[in-house]
Design a protein around this motif. Sequence first.
Motif: not given
Length: 319
Positions: A66-67, A132-133, A142-146
């Motif tokens: 999802a963008g 992810l960005d 986001h610390q690399g996680i979502a």
Amino acid sequence: MAGDARRRTPNLKGTKVGSGGRGRQALEGKGPTPKAEDRTYHKAHKAKQLAERSAAKRGSAQPRTAGPRAKKASTEDLVTGRNAVLEALRARIPATTLYVAARMEVDDRTREILSIANKRDVPVLEVMRPELDRLTGGDLLHQGIALTVKPYEYAHPMDLLQRGATPLLVALDGVTDPRNLGAIIRSVAAFGGSGIVLPQRRSVGVTPAAWRASAGAIARVPVAQASNLAQAITAYKKAGVFVIGLDGGGDVQLPALELADRPLLVVAGSEGQGLSRLVGELCDQIVSIPIGRATESLNASVATSIALYAIATARATAE
């Protein structure tokens, strides 16, 4: 020769006019000639259809992410940051997908996140950090996680009275910053609060930024939504809850608060506008926090945290 010329002249005119204009009339209103690929009988049309089907197959084979545009149309919320994601999974909030940045540094929190996700059969997708960005709308924290979760389900304001023998609630009047909401929720969790009440209009809601600012405390503290904050406050008062409003010009200073041991609703206004007139009139007391003259006012989350700490301390002393 003259006779031949006379005979040829009508023929020339007839050739120019043709069928008396009937052919020209038949062509009117049909528009421009369609392109070759738009003619169903043309080989270019078949080639176009094959190309479209091939592109559709390629798109369905790739994982969908999802963008920013897709997020607006999505019916899911996004939780970002390791603490917030971990708390959401611990609380068993319905999750649909876990996104992890490729080659990210793995710590104990990340290991527990992956373990819980695997046990609950939550799909885990490894994506590149730029993706992810984009998925998080440019959120670089986001610390690399979502984690995508189902939309937050707000509680009913009166349901919050069922939590604890002596309810301690917080209502926000005109607060629109999700970071303030997250910080206040974190303080409510830390000082034994029962929940938070938000108005539906002109107010912040539970957003990814609020999730992150709360460090996942939203998973433990219920948030209620009231269609009319003044009516909700009135209903609380009828149920035996005392209402105090935080304002710099209060008639009672926080150390002198005598209602701390009662069922209590603390109302905080926005930093710029403070409490609205109607909400202020409904408060049993307007309480101020003593601060130095060089400081004009306190942030809503800071003021609320100080008030909750003072109330929790007074209740602990009275026990």
